[in-house]
Design a protein around this motif. Structure first.
Motif, PDB file in Angstrom:
ATOM      1  N   ASN A  89       0.818  -1.213   0.000  1.00 50.49           N
ATOM      2  CA  ASN A  89       0.000   0.000   0.000  1.00 50.49           C
ATOM      3  C   ASN A  89       0.850   1.260   0.000  1.00 50.49           C
ATOM      4  O   ASN A  89       0.548   2.223  -0.713  1.00 50.49           O
ATOM      5  N   TYR A  92       2.635   1.481  -3.541  1.00 45.63           N
ATOM      6  CA  TYR A  92       1.580   1.627  -4.547  1.00 45.63           C
ATOM      7  C   TYR A  92       1.019   3.049  -4.519  1.00 45.63           C
ATOM      8  O   TYR A  92       0.854   3.685  -5.561  1.00 45.63           O
ATOM      9  N   THR A  93       0.745   3.565  -3.317  1.00 40.33           N
ATOM     10  CA  THR A  93       0.199   4.925  -3.185  1.00 40.33           C
ATOM     11  C   THR A  93       1.184   5.963  -3.698  1.00 40.33           C
ATOM     12  O   THR A  93       0.788   6.937  -4.353  1.00 40.33           O
ATOM     13  N   PHE A  96       0.896   5.796  -7.607  1.00 40.41           N
ATOM     14  CA  PHE A  96      -0.359   6.234  -8.219  1.00 40.41           C
ATOM     15  C   PHE A  96      -0.859   7.570  -7.697  1.00 40.41           C
ATOM     16  O   PHE A  96      -1.690   8.206  -8.337  1.00 40.41           O
ATOM     17  N   ASP A  98      -2.684  10.690  -6.420  1.00 41.29           N
ATOM     18  CA  ASP A  98      -4.095  11.068  -6.306  1.00 41.29           C
ATOM     19  C   ASP A  98      -5.000  10.398  -7.334  1.00 41.29           C
ATOM     20  O   ASP A  98      -6.210  10.550  -7.261  1.00 41.29           O
ATOM     21  N   LEU A 100      -5.699   7.162  -7.848  1.00 43.13           N
ATOM     22  CA  LEU A 100      -5.758   5.744  -7.478  1.00 43.13           C
ATOM     23  C   LEU A 100      -6.801   5.019  -8.323  1.00 43.13           C
ATOM     24  O   LEU A 100      -7.976   5.402  -8.339  1.00 43.13           O
ATOM     25  N   ARG A 103      -9.021  -1.384  -7.517  1.00 51.45           N
ATOM     26  CA  ARG A 103      -7.988  -2.384  -7.264  1.00 51.45           C
ATOM     27  C   ARG A 103      -8.563  -3.613  -6.573  1.00 51.45           C
ATOM     28  O   ARG A 103      -9.441  -3.509  -5.730  1.00 51.45           O
TER      29      ARG A 103
END
Length: 129
Positions: A89, A92-93, A96, A98, A100, A103
């Motif tokens: 997380n 990944y955040t 990506f 804002d 997102l 998933r």
């Protein structure tokens, strides 16, 4: 209906198996699962490094077919250990930001890698029109 099959793009190794790394149908990109192997077959040993390498491979593939990370609408993630979710997380955040995408993430048994990612994205000219 327009369909284009992409076996590989510059910067990625050849697929090991009978599949295209991406199929583009009517402006939508469907990727096969990307793993952390470099074009030379090398792989980071730790999970964070494998995730970074996998996301880099995904970006290389998307850029190579005329899309991009910011055009991803759906990601399916396959992890080998639920304990990896916190790192997953966090990294990944960062990738990506804002934008997102939708998933799904599941834990599965994979051979020789800690994760695999596939996505659905839009071509740049389709989504920017």
């Amino acid at each position: 209906m327009s369909i284009r099959r992409v076996r590989t793009v510059d910067g990625l190794g050849q697929p090991v198996g009978a599949f295209s790394q991406a199929v583009i149908a009517n402006g939508v990109v469907y990727t096969s699962g990307q793993i952390p192997a470099g074009a030379d077959g090398s792989m980071p040993a730790d999970f964070d490094g494998q995730l970074e390498a996998t996301l880099e491979n995904l970006r290389t593939l998307l850029d190579g077919v005329g899309s991009g990370i910011d055009h991803v609408v759906k990601v399916n993630g396959y992890l080998t250990d639920a304990a990896q979710l916190e790192s997953y997380n966090r990294i990944y955040t960062r990738w990506f930001g804002d934008h997102l995408p939708a998933r799904t993430t599941v834990c599965v048994e994979l051979w020789g890698v800690a994760l695999e990612l596939e996505c659905v994205a839009l071509l740049k000219e389709e989504s920017d029109a």
